[in-house]
Design a protein around this motif. Structure first.
Motif, PDB file in Angstrom:
ATOM      1  N   LYS A 114     -46.125 -34.668 -23.943  1.00 60.15           N
ATOM      2  CA  LYS A 114     -44.869 -33.931 -23.762  1.00 60.15           C
ATOM      3  C   LYS A 114     -44.411 -33.325 -25.086  1.00 60.15           C
ATOM      4  CE  LYS A 114     -43.143 -37.043 -20.219  1.00 60.15           C
ATOM      5  NZ  LYS A 114     -43.098 -38.459 -20.531  1.00 60.15           N
ATOM      6  N   GLY A 115     -43.643 -32.270 -24.992  1.00 60.24           N
ATOM      7  CA  GLY A 115     -42.996 -31.709 -26.175  1.00 60.24           C
ATOM      8  C   GLY A 115     -41.483 -31.886 -26.048  1.00 60.24           C
ATOM      9  N   VAL A 116     -40.765 -31.603 -27.118  1.00 59.00           N
ATOM     10  CA  VAL A 116     -39.288 -31.586 -27.035  1.00 59.00           C
ATOM     11  C   VAL A 116     -38.868 -30.247 -27.628  1.00 59.00           C
ATOM     12  CG1 VAL A 116     -37.124 -32.710 -27.689  1.00 59.00           C
ATOM     13  CG2 VAL A 116     -39.183 -34.104 -27.334  1.00 59.00           C
ATOM     14  N   GLU A 117     -38.511 -29.333 -26.737  1.00 56.75           N
ATOM     15  CA  GLU A 117     -38.281 -27.957 -27.160  1.00 56.75           C
ATOM     16  C   GLU A 117     -37.169 -27.838 -28.214  1.00 56.75           C
ATOM     17  OE1 GLU A 117     -38.053 -25.373 -23.756  1.00 56.75           O
ATOM     18  OE2 GLU A 117     -38.060 -23.640 -25.123  1.00 56.75           O
ATOM     19  N   ARG A 118     -36.056 -28.553 -27.970  1.00 51.40           N
ATOM     20  CA  ARG A 118     -34.905 -28.370 -28.857  1.00 51.40           C
ATOM     21  C   ARG A 118     -35.213 -28.805 -30.295  1.00 51.40           C
ATOM     22  NH1 ARG A 118     -31.566 -32.616 -30.390  1.00 51.40           N
ATOM     23  NH2 ARG A 118     -32.431 -34.593 -29.694  1.00 51.40           N
ATOM     24  N   LEU A 119     -36.239 -29.662 -30.453  1.00 52.55           N
ATOM     25  CA  LEU A 119     -36.576 -30.128 -31.804  1.00 52.55           C
ATOM     26  C   LEU A 119     -37.872 -29.500 -32.335  1.00 52.55           C
ATOM     27  CD1 LEU A 119     -35.778 -33.914 -31.317  1.00 52.55           C
ATOM     28  CD2 LEU A 119     -34.455 -32.282 -32.667  1.00 52.55           C
ATOM     29  N   GLY A 120     -38.400 -28.569 -31.569  1.00 55.38           N
ATOM     30  CA  GLY A 120     -39.629 -27.883 -32.012  1.00 55.38           C
ATOM     31  C   GLY A 120     -40.867 -28.769 -31.934  1.00 55.38           C
ATOM     32  N   ILE A 121     -40.846 -29.778 -31.046  1.00 53.10           N
ATOM     33  CA  ILE A 121     -42.069 -30.590 -30.858  1.00 53.10           C
ATOM     34  C   ILE A 121     -42.889 -29.933 -29.755  1.00 53.10           C
ATOM     35  CG2 ILE A 121     -42.994 -32.849 -30.207  1.00 53.10           C
ATOM     36  CD1 ILE A 121     -40.352 -34.090 -31.221  1.00 53.10           C
ATOM     37  N   PRO A 122     -44.088 -29.463 -30.090  1.00 51.50           N
ATOM     38  CA  PRO A 122     -44.879 -28.751 -29.083  1.00 51.50           C
ATOM     39  C   PRO A 122     -45.647 -29.689 -28.158  1.00 51.50           C
ATOM     40  CG  PRO A 122     -46.039 -28.790 -31.166  1.00 51.50           C
ATOM     41  CD  PRO A 122     -44.765 -29.560 -31.385  1.00 51.50           C
ATOM     42  N   MET A 170     -44.334 -31.738 -42.021  1.00 49.13           N
ATOM     43  CA  MET A 170     -43.235 -32.137 -41.123  1.00 49.13           C
ATOM     44  C   MET A 170     -42.733 -33.528 -41.493  1.00 49.13           C
ATOM     45  SD  MET A 170     -41.271 -31.655 -38.474  1.00 49.13           S
ATOM     46  CE  MET A 170     -41.888 -30.048 -37.993  1.00 49.13           C
ATOM     47  N   ASP A 171     -41.435 -33.665 -41.598  1.00 50.83           N
ATOM     48  CA  ASP A 171     -40.863 -34.972 -41.886  1.00 50.83           C
ATOM     49  C   ASP A 171     -40.665 -35.706 -40.547  1.00 50.83           C
ATOM     50  OD1 ASP A 171     -39.420 -37.163 -42.575  1.00 50.83           O
ATOM     51  OD2 ASP A 171     -38.034 -36.099 -43.928  1.00 50.83           O
ATOM     52  N   VAL A 172     -41.693 -36.420 -40.158  1.00 49.40           N
ATOM     53  CA  VAL A 172     -41.708 -37.028 -38.828  1.00 49.40           C
ATOM     54  C   VAL A 172     -40.628 -38.101 -38.686  1.00 49.40           C
ATOM     55  CG1 VAL A 172     -43.103 -38.489 -37.314  1.00 49.40           C
ATOM     56  CG2 VAL A 172     -44.078 -36.403 -38.252  1.00 49.40           C
ATOM     57  N   LYS A 173     -40.427 -38.877 -39.736  1.00 51.80           N
ATOM     58  CA  LYS A 173     -39.396 -39.937 -39.677  1.00 51.80           C
ATOM     59  C   LYS A 173     -38.029 -39.329 -39.348  1.00 51.80           C
ATOM     60  CE  LYS A 173     -40.547 -43.906 -42.602  1.00 51.80           C
ATOM     61  NZ  LYS A 173     -41.289 -44.606 -41.666  1.00 51.80           N
ATOM     62  N   LYS A 174     -37.740 -38.221 -40.019  1.00 53.86           N
ATOM     63  CA  LYS A 174     -36.447 -37.548 -39.819  1.00 53.86           C
ATOM     64  C   LYS A 174     -36.353 -37.038 -38.373  1.00 53.86           C
ATOM     65  CE  LYS A 174     -33.571 -33.969 -41.867  1.00 53.86           C
ATOM     66  NZ  LYS A 174     -33.897 -32.760 -41.109  1.00 53.86           N
ATOM     67  N   LEU A 175     -37.472 -36.447 -37.938  1.00 45.63           N
ATOM     68  CA  LEU A 175     -37.507 -35.906 -36.587  1.00 45.63           C
ATOM     69  C   LEU A 175     -37.206 -37.012 -35.564  1.00 45.63           C
ATOM     70  CD1 LEU A 175     -38.177 -33.217 -35.238  1.00 45.63           C
ATOM     71  CD2 LEU A 175     -40.550 -33.948 -35.070  1.00 45.63           C
ATOM     72  N   VAL A 176     -37.849 -38.151 -35.754  1.00 41.70           N
ATOM     73  CA  VAL A 176     -37.645 -39.267 -34.817  1.00 41.70           C
ATOM     74  C   VAL A 176     -36.176 -39.709 -34.841  1.00 41.70           C
ATOM     75  CG1 VAL A 176     -38.306 -41.654 -34.275  1.00 41.70           C
ATOM     76  CG2 VAL A 176     -40.057 -40.012 -34.960  1.00 41.70           C
ATOM     77  N   SER A 177     -35.571 -39.668 -36.022  1.00 36.39           N
ATOM     78  CA  SER A 177     -34.171 -40.104 -36.104  1.00 36.39           C
ATOM     79  C   SER A 177     -33.246 -39.147 -35.359  1.00 36.39           C
ATOM     80  CB  SER A 177     -33.741 -40.238 -37.573  1.00 36.39           C
ATOM     81  OG  SER A 177     -33.642 -38.945 -38.142  1.00 36.39           O
ATOM     82  N   GLU A 178     -33.727 -37.930 -35.114  1.00 37.14           N
ATOM     83  CA  GLU A 178     -32.885 -36.965 -34.383  1.00 37.14           C
ATOM     84  C   GLU A 178     -33.121 -37.011 -32.871  1.00 37.14           C
ATOM     85  OE1 GLU A 178     -34.014 -33.317 -36.293  1.00 37.14           O
ATOM     86  OE2 GLU A 178     -33.040 -33.909 -38.165  1.00 37.14           O
ATOM     87  N   MET A 179     -34.090 -37.794 -32.440  1.00 36.34           N
ATOM     88  CA  MET A 179     -34.422 -37.823 -31.005  1.00 36.34           C
ATOM     89  C   MET A 179     -33.529 -38.813 -30.259  1.00 36.34           C
ATOM     90  SD  MET A 179     -38.577 -37.847 -31.293  1.00 36.34           S
ATOM     91  CE  MET A 179     -39.042 -37.537 -29.596  1.00 36.34           C
ATOM     92  N   THR A 180     -33.214 -38.484 -29.000  1.00 39.59           N
ATOM     93  CA  THR A 180     -32.456 -39.444 -28.177  1.00 39.59           C
ATOM     94  C   THR A 180     -33.417 -40.533 -27.723  1.00 39.59           C
ATOM     95  OG1 THR A 180     -33.003 -38.312 -26.126  1.00 39.59           O
ATOM     96  CG2 THR A 180     -31.000 -37.579 -27.272  1.00 39.59           C
ATOM     97  N   LEU A 181     -32.836 -41.632 -27.254  1.00 35.25           N
ATOM     98  CA  LEU A 181     -33.677 -42.733 -26.756  1.00 35.25           C
ATOM     99  C   LEU A 181     -34.582 -42.238 -25.631  1.00 35.25           C
ATOM    100  CD1 LEU A 181     -34.417 -45.733 -26.629  1.00 35.25           C
ATOM    101  CD2 LEU A 181     -32.382 -46.116 -25.225  1.00 35.25           C
TER     102      LEU A 181
END
Ligand code: BGC
Length: 757
Positions: free
Chosen positions: A28-36, A1-12
């Motif tokens: 917590k997870g973030v469903e829309r980004l596939g974080i379980p 998983m490219d975590v850096k990229k994932l973080v860049s797609e997350m809202t504040l």
């Protein structure tokens, strides 16, 4: 998983949300980004997975799981492999139960025997605690499940644990209270850390940047995430800035909102928040991407728990070889612990045990046993009828085994012990029984040391500590000689509470506890003061005997940075197979700094058949000789003589040899007018200037004079003059040598220049 990229797609808001739990046990997870969503659970000696309603003090039920021996017991095994195996088993259980992290090991130092949570902690010795913690962690994490080593740091008591400030100097922290955590990072790379509730020199651990970032990450190289102990967050935004990644449990979203606000108003740089989230997600995906599942085979793990327990129990005394019991002997079992053993402590580590085995049921086919309750296992209450029955049983038996110990209410998470005694009803009955039958063995169920007023009146003492749910089978096998005890004490047993090094300061007053004893904790104190203890650190007997000899020291060079190999031969000189714990201590003889008489720097456990001999080799490195110098802000091994001591307890040293070490580092030394003459003596490069340029100014004291009258030498001898001058600051040259401050300063400059050459 490219975590850096994932973080860049997350809202504040999503990023801030990741910084606290969803509930008691989930991130917590973030469903829309596939974080379980992933789950964590206590720990450390088994799983306390709460499927329904969560709480952190073990009040609500958790799944049925295997309860392994608690930290007080496992550390006594001195067996790295065994503890690794326990970790592997717990790792497998976590995989089967879908747990990303197990909350443990708990490695706080046993500063006082009164700490309510000592049963969960490993040792008074930082080297032993670090080695055992690293083994456990390597075991768990080999199964691609994380640990959370806790409680970082200086959470060595329960009194005011959520608010009090542990006041300690840096050397004490670095030498005693940090190394278990540091070793874990360097040898086992824990996935997560749990910060403690308390403050450290005034600052909450949960917002202590020095602790969580400078020391933990920059110096030691920790890569995982730090979570708070449950409810340890004070100021959430300060926490993120300091390096506290995850707040547990849920914060009701208030704190998440504060993080968002702080980023928006510029008090918290978003970059810091991004790093925090990255660290959390790296671990989440490390788990998720390696998830294996599996089944939790409770029966198999129970058998492992029994084997581990057998290797932890410590035989403290065995006069006239009263143990092992013989099959066919008539034996009285006394004390309710025989049928209701205490095998774990209270609080967050409490396991809903799969199968508890008691020693009475496990022994009934081995001998003729008369059981009498004598005293209750859960309270201090005398019962005349029960006492009489116990005395009657003792009278008709060949041998008596008394199962004593601390009731649950005497030691637990959440509060400290009030004293170091067993319940009065137990001490009284033991004293009565020894009058009826001289062949008495006491078995203890305790999480920390107890006073033993009857120590000289009983023939045998076996400390079972808190050995987990399989305690009965392990105890029975040891008592009847089917297994040979091999545990050694991971802590000193003092004679009296008043003897303990922190007696005056523990547990502190008005929100502060001063660690005034400094590095002199446990045997470091008793040993240095040559004090008698009830049983020393490292002590443990066996049904066989061992000889340790033939000490050999192999060195690649004389420098402090050269590796040193220390080897000894260990021979089983008895007629039973057994295991010996070989302990290597180092004693600083250089006299440079105040240091404990000796410190543990290596150990190994060896199994030997009767007559068998094995060579045990242990390595020493720079740190084995170093203390933490606040002048250097680093570890420093002074040049000079050291003693290498090997034995089977801190008191029983079998072989020793002196070595000489050449120092590669120097303490910074800047001479000022306040420097005393004595300090100059350690530097041969200054001798000439001192003798030719400084001493003549001290002629008034007779320094440097060839001859003197009898009356003068009677008044003050040469030796006395030398001793007096040793403590004089260079500034004295002004008063006694009649020179100006500028002239003294010129001499000081000359000395400093000579040092630089
Ligand atoms: C304890 C931790 C434990 C946590 C979660 C706290 O009260 O100090 O050791 O892991 O609760 O149960």
């Amino acid at each position: 998983m490219d975590v850096k990229k994932l973080v860049s797609e997350m809202t504040l808001e999503e990023k801030a949300g990741m910084c606290s739990g969803k509930d008691f046990w989930h991130l917590k997870g973030v469903e829309r980004l596939g974080i379980p969503e992933v789950m964590v659970s206590d720990g450390p000696h088994g799983l306390r997975k709460q499927d329904s309603e969560g709480d952190h003090l073990g009040v609500n039920d958790s799944i049925v799981a295997v309860c392994f021996p608690a930290g007080c017991a496992t550390a006594s095994s001195f067996d790295r492999e065994l503890i690794k195996e326990m970790g592997e088993t717990i790792g497998d259980e976590c995989q089967a139960e879908d747990l990303s992290v197990v909350l443990g090991p708990a490695v706080n130092i046993k500063r006082s025997p009164l700490c309510g949570r000592n049963f969960e902690y490993l040792s008074e010795d930082p080297y032993l605690a670090g080695e055992m913690a690293a083994s456990y962690i390597n075991g768990v994490q080999s199964k691609k499940v994380g640990v959370s080593i806790k409680h970082f740091a200086l959470n060595d008591q329960e009194h005011e644990r959520m608010s009090g400030s542990s006041e300690a100097d840096e050397r004490t922290m670095r030498e005693i209270y940090f190394p278990a955590f540091e070793t874990a990072v360097k040898k086992a790379d824990p996935w997560t850390f749990m910060c403690s509730y308390n403050r450290i020199n005034g600052t909450y651990a949960s917002e202590n940047e020095w602790l969580l970032t400078k020391v933990l990450r920059d110096e030691w190289g920790f890569k995982g995430y730090v979570m708070s102990d449950w409810g340890a967050v004070n100021d959430r935004v300060k926490g993120v800035a300091a390096g506290l990644d995850l707040e547990m449990p849920a914060s009701g979203e208030y704190n998440d909102r504060l993080i968002v606000e702080a980023v928006k108003n510029g008090t918290l740089p978003e970059e810091k928040l991004n790093k925090t989230v990255e660290r959390i997600l790296n671990i989440v995906f490390e788990y998720v991407e390696n998830k294996k599942g599996g089944t939790f085979d409770r029966a198999k793990d129970h058998a492992r728990a029994a084997k581990i327990a057998e290797n932890c129990m410590v035989l403290l005394k065995n006069d006239e070889k009263i143990l092992p019991l013989k099959k066919g002997e008539k034996i009285a079992f006394i004390g309710e612990f025989a049928e209701k053993p205490r095998f774990q402590g209270g609080g967050s580590s409490h396991i809903n045990s799969y199968k508890v085995e008691d020693v009475l049921s496990c022994s009934k086919d081995k001998a003729e046993i008369f059981y009498a309750k004598g005293f209750p296992a859960d309270k201090d209450e005398e019962d005349e009828k029960a006492c009489k029955e116990a005395l009657d049983a003792a009278k008709k038996a060949d041998k008596v085994v008394i199962f004593a110990g601390l009731p649950d209410s005497f030691e637990s998470e959440g509060y400290d012990r009030q004293h170091m005694r067993l319940p009065e009803c137990q001490n009284k009955l033991i004293s009565k029984i020894v009058k009826e039958n001289p062949n008495v063995v006491v078995v203890l169920h305790n999480g920390s040391p107890v006073e033993m007023p009857w120590v000289d009146e009983v023939k045998g003492i076996l400390d079972a500590y808190l050995s987990g749910e399989a305690v009965g089978i392990a105890l029975s096998r040891i008592l009847f000689g089917e297994a040979n005890p091999s545990g050694h004490l991971a802590e000193s047993f003092p004679l009296r509470l008043e003897d303990t090094p922190c007696y005056i300061d523990f547990p502190g007053k008005r929100g502060k506890v001063y660690y005034n004893e400094g590095v002199f904790v446990g045997y470091r104190y008793y040993d240095t003061k040559k004090m008698k203890v009830l049983f020393p650190f490292g002590h443990g007997l066996s049904y066989t005997t061992f000889k340790i000899d033939n000490l050999k020291i192999e060195r690649s060079g004389k420098k402090d940075t050269d590796k040193i190999k220390v080897s000894v031969d260990v021979t089983n000189t008895g007629d039973t197979a057994g295991k010996e714990v070989v302990q290597l201590y180092v004693s600083d003889k250089t006299g440079t700094e105040l240091r404990p008489a000796k410190e543990l720097k290596g150990f190994d456990k060896v199994e030997l058949k009767p007559g068998e001999k094995k060579t045990v080799t242990m390595e020493l490195d720079y740190r084995s000789f170093a203390y933490y110098s606040t002048e250097l802000n680093d570890w420093f091994a002074p040049g000079g003589k050291y003693e290498i001591l090997v034995g089977d307890s801190s008191e029983n040293i079998a072989v020793c040899e002196e070595i000489e070490l050449e120092a590669t580092k120097k303490l910074p030394f800047v001479i000022t007018q306040t420097t005393i003459f004595g300090e100059l003596q350690a530097y041969p490069e200054l001798t000439e200037i001192v003798n030719t340029k400084l001493m003549p100014y001290l002629a008034v004291f007779g320094a440097g004079k060839e001859e003197e009258t009898d009356a003068a030498s009677e008044a003050i001898s040469d030796e006395m003059t030398q001793a007096m001058i040793r403590y004089m600051p260079l500034r004295s040259l002004r008063s006694f040598g009649n020179i100006s401050s500028d002239q003294v300063q010129a001499l000081v400059d000359e000395l400093n220049n000579a040092l630089k050459k």
